[in-house]
Design an enzyme around this catalytic site. Structure first.
Site, PDB file in Angstrom:
ATOM      1  N   PHE B 243       0.860  -1.188   0.000  1.00  0.00           N
ATOM      2  CA  PHE B 243       0.000   0.000   0.000  1.00  0.00           C
ATOM      3  C   PHE B 243       0.889   1.229   0.000  1.00  0.00           C
ATOM      4  CE2 PHE B 243      -2.372   3.524   1.584  1.00  0.00           C
ATOM      5  CZ  PHE B 243      -3.640   3.350   1.071  1.00  0.00           C
ATOM      6  N   ASP B 350       9.239   2.621   1.748  1.00  0.00           N
ATOM      7  CA  ASP B 350       8.080   3.378   2.208  1.00  0.00           C
ATOM      8  C   ASP B 350       7.917   3.177   3.713  1.00  0.00           C
ATOM      9  OD1 ASP B 350       5.531   4.189   2.985  1.00  0.00           O
ATOM     10  OD2 ASP B 350       4.618   3.679   1.058  1.00  0.00           O
ATOM     11  N   LYS B 381       2.641  10.285   8.392  1.00  0.00           N
ATOM     12  CA  LYS B 381       1.896   9.853   9.593  1.00  0.00           C
ATOM     13  C   LYS B 381       2.497  10.290  10.926  1.00  0.00           C
ATOM     14  CE  LYS B 381      -0.583   5.958   7.643  1.00  0.00           C
ATOM     15  NZ  LYS B 381      -1.648   6.717   6.968  1.00  0.00           N
ATOM     16  N   THR B 405       3.295  24.240  -5.067  1.00  0.00           N
ATOM     17  CA  THR B 405       3.217  25.540  -4.394  1.00  0.00           C
ATOM     18  C   THR B 405       3.796  25.500  -2.983  1.00  0.00           C
ATOM     19  OG1 THR B 405       1.275  26.197  -5.650  1.00  0.00           O
ATOM     20  CG2 THR B 405       1.662  27.374  -3.592  1.00  0.00           C
TER      21      THR B 405
END
Lengths: 526, 526
Positions: B243, B350, B381, B405
C-alpha cells in the site's frame, strides 16, 4: 498621467533615501510570482509614519484610502544587490539539504507585514490572502481551538471531531457555489483535483452499471493488476495551456511547460483540446473572439463525440493562470457546460488560483451565470485549505473508495473561516474589484503611451496580466523591474501576471504602476 | 495467566462501575485502526486518581511504571450503546456535508488525553505519536514561531523563510537514514511517494541521456501531449499486498483491496510482484520461510530482467501494513537491494507507517543493515510532516521539475522537531521496544491458550498483529472487542493490527490484553 517617483517625506523616507540608491518607492504588489523588494529590516519593527497631507506628491495619489493593514511601511526598500549576501548565504545553507534553484528569495517572516515582505536582505510569498502577520489570523492561530486542532490532528474520514461539521458550515459551506452542497476536503490543489477525478471515474462507472452496485468479479480481480475492465480506460479531458497540478493524474491534464511534464509517464489517452486564444481588450475584438471561441467549442464537441477513450469529466480553469492568464467569455463556458450535459461528461471547474475574491467575485465562475452549475468546483491556495464542492450525486457509492488518512486539515479550515470573516468585515472583494479596475485602467493608460512594449492588458479584479512583444523582452522587463525593487513573475510565453493579496489597495497600486511605467519608458528591445 | 478484569478502587472507578455495565477497564491501545471506548466525559477534565497499592488486582499489573502522560484516567469507560446518540446525531449532521460512512466515531478533542480519546459518547484517532493534548505539542503550538508559520504560510520552493534550513536540521535531518543527506518535503504520504516516483523517472531518463542535459526536441513536444518518448513508458515495481497511497501514481503501486482501486484508470505496465507469505513465529519456520523468500526474490529478478516496460524504481514497505502486517527477513530485503543494484533500479523504502520509532527502531529498515542504503526513504503519519530522504544524485537536473506551491508545511516540521525532542527526553523508542516485547509475549501466551482462535502473532516494537482463522471470525472478533469497549481494526484478509502511540505503556497494554483474552475465551466460530 504623471510618471514621477513617489518620494515620501517621512523619517522613514529620509533614512532610506540616504542609505540606498534604490530607496525610491518600488512596487508593493503582493503574491504569486509578483513580488517586491524589502524595506529596512532594522526599522521595520517600529510602526511606520503614515503619509501626511503636507507631503509633496507627483504621480498617482491615494492617501485618502483607509488602511486595510495597520503598521505597514510607506513603501519598499532595497539595501543590497539582489539577491543580497545574507539571502545568498541562507540559500546556500538550505541547498545542502534541499534543492533551492527555484527560490527567488529567503523571507524574514517575523519582520514582514501586510503587503510587504522582508527577506534576509528582502521579498514575497505566494497565496497569502490577508497579507503578512494578519492580526485576525494571529488571533485565530493563538486560540485554544486552533491549538487543539494542531496538536490532536484528526483523521477526518474515520474519526471526525465534534466541531468539524460546524467548522465546515462556517468556512467552506458558507461560500459554497450554487447547487453544490457537499464538500470533500483535501491537502493541496493537486490532491483536490485528483480526488475529484477519482470521483468522476467512479460516478461514470456507476452510471454505466445502471446505479445497481453490482460489481462483476472480473472488475474486482483485474483492478488489482492495474488492467481493464476493473482499471478502466477512461479519460479526463483538459485544455492546452491548462494547469491542474503535478502528480500523475493531475499532470496528465496539465499542458503548460515541457519542464513540468518531461520524463514522467502519463495517461496517453487523456485528451487535451485548444483553449480560445483571444485578443485583448476583449470588447474591441468581439467578432474575431467569438469566432475563435466557436472554433474551440466545435473542436471540443468533436473530441467528446469521437474520443477513443470515454471521457468521464472535463476540467477547465475560469482563467488559465500558469498557462498565460488566458480568458474566455461566459458564453464559451456556457457552451462547454451544454456540451458536457449533452455527452454525459462531468464538468470540473478548477478555482485553485481564481477562487476567494481575487477576480472581484468570490468564485470566478459565478460571472458565467451558467444555466446549470458545474458538477465539481475545486479550490486551494488563497483559502489555505483545499478541497472540492460537489453535487450530492457525485458521492462515492461506498465508504473508503475516495479516501485517505487525513482527508484535509482542520487548522486550514479554521483559517479559511477567519479569512472569510475578514473578507466580510473589510469588504475585501469590493476592494479587489475596485483596486483591480483602477490598476487595469492605469495599465491601459501606460499601454497607450508605450504600445510597442505593453499589450494585452487583461483580467478581472486584481487578477491581471499583460504581455511583452517577445519572451526575451518579457524576461528583460522582469529583470529590469527586479533591479528597481519589483520582483514580478511570468506566466505563459511572454506575459507578466499580477496576484496581489486581498489587502492590496490603490495606494499600493500607485507604487507598482509607477515602477511599471518607469521600466516601460526605458524599455528597449534586447 | 490471570484473565480477570481490572477493577480500580478509586472514586472514578466507583462512579464508572455504578453507571454502566461496560464500566470495566477495556483496552486503551491507541492508534491506526485500533481504538478505545471512552471514559466519563463529565469527569475527564479532572485529574484522575492514580492506582494505589491498596487496590486489589487480578491479572496483569504494571502500576510500578512511571507515567509518560500525566493526568490520564485509569481506564476507559462506556456510557452508551456504540455509537452513542450524540455521535449518531453528530455524524448525521456532518453527513449532510461530507461522506461519513467510514467514520467509526466522532471525537471530543478537548476532553481527550494521552492514550485516551473521548467521543461525543466516546473513541480514538490515528497517528498521534505523543497522545492527545500532549503538553509538549501544546507548548510548541502556542510558540510565536508556530503562530508565525501558521499565519504566514510560506511557499517553500520559491520563497523559503530564514529559519527553514535550521528547522530541517533540527527535525528530519537529525534522524536522516544513513547515506541519505537530502530531504524533499511534501504534504502527505501519497504525495511523498508520488514525488519520489517522479524523481526516480527523471533520474532514469537522465541516466539514459548520459547525464548530459541534452533534451531532444521530440521529447519536449511529445510530453505536452502525454505520449512517448517525452512521456516515457516507464514503471514503478511494487509488491502484491503493498500500500503506497491512493492518487493515480501511488494507487498503481497499491495492491491491497479492490475497493481502493476499482474504476480508477491505472498504469497497466507498472508491475507487481509476490511478497513473501511467511509463517509465524518466524524463528519456528526458518526453512520454509527461507524457501518462500528465495522464491519471491527469483520472481523479482525475473520481473526486473524481463519487464516489457523498463523499471525506474522499486517500492517496498519494511512491513506490509494495510496489506496484512506481512513481514520479511533482513536477508530478503538485502536480496532486493542487490537486485536493484544489479538492474540499475532505484530502491524506495516506504516508511509512512513503519517510521518514527514504533518498531523499536527509528526507521524499520535500519534492522536490515543493508550493505548499501536505499536510494529513497519516504515518511509521513507519525511524523505529522511528510516527505522523503534521498541521495544527492537523485535531485532533479533543473528547478521546478519536481515542484509544487507549498512543498510541505513548516508547522508540521516544527511538530516533528517537538516529537523528536519528546522521543529523546522520554526514551519513547525504548518504551515502544519494551512495551511491544511485553505485548507480543503476552499475546503469544493467549495464543497458547486459544490456539484455534488466535494465530500468527507477529511484529516488531508495538507494531503488532495477529490472525483469526477466517475473515468472518476476524470481523466477529473485532465486533466483540467493540462491544467490550475496544475498537480494533483489521488489515489484510483476516488480521487485526495494533498501532498504539509512542506513549503506550505496559499499564495500557494490560488493559488491552485482558480485553483480548476475554473475547478469545468466549470466541465461537460464527
Amino acid at each position: 498621467m504623471a510618471t514621477s517617483r513617489i518620494w515620501l517625506r517621512t523619517p522613514l523616507h529620509r533614512a532610506l533615501s540616504s542609505s540606498s540608491s534604490f530607496s525610491r518607492a518600488a512596487a508593493p504588489a503582493a503574491h504569486g510570482r509578483t513580488s517586491f523588494r524589502p524595506f529596512d529590516r532594522t526599522t521595520l519593527a517600529r510602526p511606520y509614519a503614515s503619509v501626511t497631507s503636507s507631503d509633496t506628491y507627483v504621480g498617482r495619489i491615494h492617501k485618502d484610502q483607509q488602511d486595510l493593514v495597520q503598521g505597514e511601511p510607506s513603501g519598499p526598500r532595497i539595501n543590497t544587490a539582489i539577491p543580497g549576501p545574507k539571502t545568498k548565504a541562507g540559500l546556500q545553507h538550505l541547498d545542502t539539504l534541499q534543492d533551492t534553484r527555484a527560490a527567488t528569495m529567503m523571507t524574514d517572516l517575523e519582520q514582514s507585514i501586510g503587503n510587504y515582505v522582508v527577506d534576509l536582505d528582502g521579498n514575497i510569498i505566494a497565496s497569502l490572502p490577508l497579507g503578512y502577520n494578519s492580526k485576525a489570523l494571529i488571533e485565530a492561530a493563538s486560540s485554544p481551538e486552533m491549538v487543539r486542532m494542531l496538536v490532536n490532528r484528526p483523521a477526518l474520514g474515520v474519526q471526525p471531531h465534534s466541531t468539524w461539521a460546524k467548522t465546515l458550515e462556517e468556512s467552506f459551506m458558507s461560500v459554497a457555489p450554487k447547487g453544490l452542497n457537499q464538500v470533500f476536503t483535501a491537502m493541496c490543489g493537486s490532491c483536490s483535483n485528483e480526488t475529484a477525478y477519482k470521483a468522476a471515474f467512479m460516478y461514470h462507472q456507476r452510471r454505466k452499471r445502471g446505479f445497481n452496485n453490482e460489481i462483476a468479479a472480473e472488475d474486482l480481480s483485474t483492478c488489482m493488476k492495474n488492467v481493464g475492465p476493473g482499471s478502466p480506460d477512461l479519460a479526463i479531458m483538459s485544455f492546452d495551456g491548462g494547469f491542474h497540478g503535478r502528480l500523475f493524474g493531475s499532470l496528465s491534464t496539465t499542458h503548460t511547460k515541457a519542464l513540468h511534464k518531461l520524463d514522467i509517464p502519463a495517461f496517453s489517452n487523456w485528451v487535451s483540446n485548444p483553449f480560445p486564444s483571444l485578443k485583448y481588450p476583449l470588447d474591441r475584438h468581439q467578432a474575431e473572439n467569438d469566432k475563435e471561441e466557436a472554433r474551440c467549442l466545435e473542436l471540443a464537441e468533436d473530441t467528446m463525440k469521437n474520443a477513443r477513450t470515454p471521457i468521464a469529466a472535463m476540467i477547465v480553469e475560469p482563467i488559465q493562470s500558469e498557462g498565460g492568464d488566458n480568458h474566455a467569455s461566459a458564453r464559451f463556458f456556457q457552451g462547454l457546460r451544454d456540451l458536457t450535459k449533452k455527452y454525459d461528461i462531468l464538468m470540473i471547474v478548477d478555482e485553485v488560483q481564481t477562487g476567494v475574491g481575487v477576480t472581484g467575485q468570490f468564485w470566478a465562475h459565478e460571472a458565467w451565470n451558467l444555466t446549470s452549475p458545474p458538477d465539481i468546483v475545486t479550490f486551494s491556495k488563497k483559502f489555505q485549505a483545499a478541497g472540492w464542492f460537489h453535487r450530492p450525486e457525485i458521492r462515492a457509492d461506498a465508504p473508503y473508495r475516495n479516501f485517505n488518512t487525513w482527508m484535509g486539515d482542520p487548522i486550514r479550515a479554521l483559517q479559511a473561516r477567519t479569512i472569510l470573516q475578514e473578507i466580510k468585515n473589510k469588504d475585501l472583494i469590493k476592494n479587489a474589484a475596485e483596486t483591480g479596475a483602477y490598476l487595469k485602467h492605469e495599465l491601459l493608460s501606460i499601454e497607450k503611451k508605450y504600445p510597442d512594449t505593453l499589450s494585452a492588458i487583461r483580467g478581472r479584479g486584481t487578477f491581471l496580466a499583460f504581455d511583452l512583444p517577445t519572451p526575451q523582452e518579457r524576461d528583460l522587463f522582469v529583470t529590469r523591474l527586479r533591479t528597481l525593487g519589483v520582483n514580478t513573475g511570468g506566466c505563459g510565453s511572454q506575459s507578466i501576471r499580477l496576484r496581489p493579496m486581498l489587502v492590496f489597495q490603490k495606494k499600493h497600486a500607485d507604487i507598482f504602476l509607477d515602477a511599471v511605467e518607469k521600466v516601460a519608458s526605458q524599455h528597449k528591445k534586447p
